[in-house]
Enzyme design. Structure first.
Site, short mmCIF file in Angstrom:
data_model
loop_
_atom_site.label_atom_id
_atom_site.label_comp_id
_atom_site.label_asym_id
_atom_site.label_seq_id
_atom_site.Cartn_x
_atom_site.Cartn_y
_atom_site.Cartn_z
N LYS A 71 -10.86 28.02 25.45
CA LYS A 71 -10.29 28.10 26.80
C LYS A 71 -10.62 29.47 27.38
CE LYS A 71 -5.88 26.34 28.53
NZ LYS A 71 -4.46 26.29 28.18
C1 E4P Z 1 -2.60 24.40 30.55
O1 E4P Z 1 -3.50 24.38 29.75
C2 E4P Z 1 -1.50 25.37 30.52
O2 E4P Z 1 -1.24 25.69 29.18
C3 E4P Z 1 -0.20 24.83 31.07
O3 E4P Z 1 -0.31 23.52 31.54
C4 E4P Z 1 0.52 25.75 31.98
O4 E4P Z 1 1.73 25.16 32.40
P1 E4P Z 1 2.90 25.99 33.08
O5 E4P Z 1 2.50 26.30 34.48
O6 E4P Z 1 4.08 25.07 33.03
O7 E4P Z 1 3.08 27.23 32.25
#
Ligand code: E4P
Length: 217
Positions: A83
């Site tokens: 990522k």
């Molecule tokens: C995606 O890969 C992120 O880890 C995640 O969906 C972020 O979500 P949040 O905005 O609830 O922290």
């Protein structure tokens, strides 16, 4: 539509995995912090039973360092998706890592143009954050629709991984729009099974059954 689970809580992933609900997992630095675990160790444990893509996020801001981190994370298991953030350096790292055959998840996407350029850089997944756009009174679902249109217009193979999912309705709306994947916390996945009329109906059936005086077993 595939379900990824947005957590580094191994027990929660296992519970959903046993029900066949886990097509993959996403983590991020905040989720690693919440787990209280070492990133390499917890990611390895997740990959020991989740066979779909498991996203592990780099933390450096420079492309060269992202590459080194990404290669180290990718060495944990063949199903790691590295990522990287949607910055110019992140796109450089995406291009190189995808060229080396690794899956790359480009995260922190908040506009259709960002999604377009991530696809050009060879992203396997693009992660538009719905909930965080809703938080500032923009429409996260509009963004999913715009990206779907653009990717379909040009037959981009990058998968739309709708992220920052906060509600069961987000999941349904993403399915209607045609997101390839949603990633959601375990509580949101469990909420998909809930309906107040199911609870009410079951309560009535249970009471009526007791009045019959019968038993099945
Ligand atoms: C995606 O890969 C992120 O880890 C995640 O969906 C972020 O979500 P949040 O905005 O609830 O922290």
């Amino acid at each position: 539509m595939k379900f990824f689970i947005d957590t580094a809580d191994v027990d929660a992933i296992r519970e959903l995995h046993d029900l066949g609900m886990v097509d993959g997992v996403t983590t991020n630095p905040s989720l690693i912090l919440k787990s209280g675990r070492d990133i390499i160790e917890v990611t390895r444990e997740i990959c020991s039973f989740v066979k779909g893509p498991v996203s592990a996020e780099v933390v450096s801001l420079k492309a060269d360092e992202m590459l080194a981190e990404g290669r180290k994370l990718a060495a944990i298991a063949p199903n790691i998706a590295v990522k990287v953030p949607l910055t110019w350096d992140g796109l450089k790292a995406c291009k190189v890592l995808s060229g080396e055959g690794f899956m790359v998840n480009v995260t922190l996407c908040f506009s259709a143009n960002q999604a377009l350029i991530a696809a050009k850089a060879g992203a396997t997944f693009i992660s538009p954050f719905i909930g965080r756009l809703d938080d500032i009174n923009l429409d996260g679902l509009d963004l999913i629709g715009d990206i779907r249109t653009i990717y379909d217009n040009y037959d981009f193979k990058t998968q739309i991984l709708a992220a920052s999912i906060r509600t069961a309705n987000h999941v349904k709306d993403c399915a209607m729009i045609g997101a390839d994947v949603i990633t959601a916390p375990p509580n949101v996945i469990k909420a998909l099974a809930s309906h107040v009329l199911t609870d009410k109906g079951l309560d009535q059936f249970t009471k009526d059954w007791a009045k019959t005086g019968q038993k099945i077993l």
